[in-house]
Design an enzyme around this catalytic site. Sequence first.
Site: not given
Lengths: 325, 650
Positions: B408, B452, B468
């Site tokens: 991520c 994250h 995202d």
Amino acid sequence: MQQLIDSAAPSSPAVSRLSPHEQLAAVINAAQRVILGKERAIRMALACVLARGHLLIEDLPGVGKTTLAHVIARLLGLDFQRVQFTSDMLPADIIGVSVFDRDSASFRFHPGPIFTQVMLADEINRATPKTQSALLEAMEERQVTTEGETRRLPEPFFVIATQNPSHQIGTFPLPESQLDRFLLRIELGYPDPAAERELLAGIDRREMIKTLPASLSPPQLMSLQQAARAVHVAPALIDYVQSLAAYTRAAPDWQAGLSPRAAIALLAVARAWALLEHRDHVLPEDVQAVLPGVIGHRLRPADDDSRKVGADVTAARLIEAVPLP
Amino acid sequence: MARRDRPVSQRQAWWLLAAALGAFLPLTPHLPLWLALGSGSVMLLRGWITYRQWHLPPRWLLALLVIAGTAAVGFEYRTVFGRVPGVALLGIFIALKLLELRAARDALAVVLLCYFLVLAQFMFTQTIATALVAILTIVLTTATLAAAADDRPAPQLLLRRSGLMLAQALPFMVLLFILFPRVQGPLWGLPQDRITATTGLSDSMAPGSIAELSQSDAIAFRVKFSGPVPAQSQLYWRGPVMSRFDGRNWRATRSMGTQSTPPYPLTGASVDYELTLEPHGKPWLFALEHPDAVPANSQFSDDLQLLSREVVRNRTRYSLRSYPDTQLLFKDTATNLREALALPRDGNPRIRAAAAEWKTRHGDDATAIVAAAEDFFGRQLLAYTLTPPMVLDDVIDGFLFETKRGFCEHFASAFAFSLRAAGVPARVVTGYQGGELNAVDGYLVIRQYDAHAWTEAWLPERGWVRIDPTAISAPRRIADHFVAAVPAGEALPFLARANMSWLRDLRNRFDAVANGWNQWVLGYTPQRQREFLQSLGLEAPDWQQMTAVLAVLSGAVLLVLTAWILYQRKQIDPVRRAWLNFTRRLAKRGVQWHDWEGPQDFARRASLALPTHAASIQAITESYSRLRYAPQATPADLSHLKNQIRQFHP
């Protein structure tokens, strides 16, 4: 035959109308005149007789085991037989044997030395287990069975056995189950200096015993035994005896605790001791006084290091470990 | 001989050794190795001495050892004062005191030291296991205290007695715990070294730093929602915000809280929850996007991080209300926006070229540029993986055009970079996403592997918008769980593996118990105490009221226990009670009755010690032993005995 038997005929007892305590005091006094400085051992032996048990004396030769046995028999007005045990002895040597009688054309039983009122079994651990067990059976049953015929032993019947603890080579040590047949085990030990000096200065003990008059008659002794059995035991005291036995079972100090039979023995001797103390009831002190004699041959230490600890020390430890209920 | 001067028996020595070992062993992980080994071997030596019944070492040797031990502790910690050096010193002293067991007094000193060492454990850990170990050790130590007074009863009896005594103390413990007025904060602070060992997010982000966290299943925080748990894809727990990029690392710039009310307007439905944060040694707090207020002692920074005034060293609990649909629409400062556009002067030419192309196509239309970037990321067919290949130079280009594999942080970093290159202000936000609901206690547990990173872009008409980029390539990471998004065969944290469901279930149960402990025992703060007492019907409990209730309830428990003891006492028969009364009177004159001693023996001894009272001692003993041991005692005898004792004043 290697066995040495010497028998002593009872002399007629001095008939008296004394109270049980006075009778017993007279016996103890008379015994103390012959056996010097051993009042405790004399009292224990007497308590053992009063509780109708058999006595085991464990000590070195020459400290007066035989004399003690002899004096007791004499003072209580009882027949006395002494048997020196050896390894080649057979049960018949003690119990007796049937011999063919030509005149009556039948077997006639010749009673052995066990048919007496007081028997001294000297060095009992020298005999083979077979012979030992014949004697011990007779002690327990108070009767002898040979060739299908049962013969009762005289009343009272009392065995004093001796063994030498330090000389174990070539002996057959009594197993625990047999040791349990002896109500009490005592040690005599060396006399204290004063008593020994007096002993050395005095006349021969054997001569004294020969002239020793009986202080009691067999019926008197039996009524004293009756009196010992009638001594009162309070519930609190039964609790105490039970906790003593229970403690020996729970504590790790011994291989096995006291059996119920041992607890019964303890109570019986304590009753006799209370009678000797001129009391109609048992106190904890009586139990504590006789405890070394009762547990000395019944409790085996758990570890070998403490084997050497005497019965007195063991008993003192047990006493201090169990609070009075 | 006074009681305190009695020698210590072999049995008592064993007891004391066991208690000392029990108190010392749990401390050894927290003490230096030389000390644990040293004190341990002294205790072993003590055991051998007890076994062989040797003489104890001379006092001068012990004195030397004490000096040497103190010096060694001073050398180890540079001081002999303070919490840990103090415990270390006690660890030495208890071992040496065992070598000095001469009288009952020394035994009591060892017992007291044991109690203290048990308490000292809590300076290091406060888990349930610690509490259980402490309870067991307390039982052992109390049994040792009983053995120090009277070592005759069997060990199991002493242990049972000690357990019973502690059971009797239990109601008082519970009452005191619940009602005793609380002070804010833990009674003992946690040691500092605990923080350094904690894993968690930091204030900078390099490629691979979050992937590293994904290997840890340590708990970051727990959340209890008062309503239903929001959908997984809404669970964005916002943490450090990174605006500064040096070509490789992202860094947070704001470390100061400036405002305590949010600048954005709140919209949509609200979610109430209580968050219990594990200590992580950093100032930031986590919150679901976007809270309506700040927890106590904290503020919003300019880039909307929640910052506590102090570093989070203890487990912290706070309640929040968040509005997931809220948009961060407010007038942000020019400095902030300028910073959100800054890029290193050169590097990553390919993405810069792509971004320049979006800019020429869409001009100032930020929304269109974001859409173009999303489209571009989608077309690059990027793969989500826990083990991205290393890229040395031009990390963004390397990820987007060559390896095409990343975690991520690669996605967030590359996306923010490309937006900035196209002239749209953007920044990286780190935090946690998702969480796992523990069905046992209903808490949502967020672990380190839920860490994250995502992107926020500034759109003039919508404010800061969360985008995202991971969701573009690996939508399951957001909708489900990161495990689902990782390709099969990659190394996962042990407990995160799918085939470990039974283990996870077990873990959940254990975790629920640990959480209950944290929430209700360790986290029983003044506030929680107030809430709890209010729920019990105590309105506005202040310390006076609590003390009053405490006194009343303790009195009630005491009454019940006393009644029980009195009932037990009734079972002792009156004759014995009279006798004990008599022996107590004599004990005051220094004639102690041993509980194994027959009455006549005792009377003889007492008469010798107190000849003036010999007659009455004999008479009382006579009455007593007749009552207790002779046949046919009457109630009259008992009252006679009582009378005799009443008149007996030695």
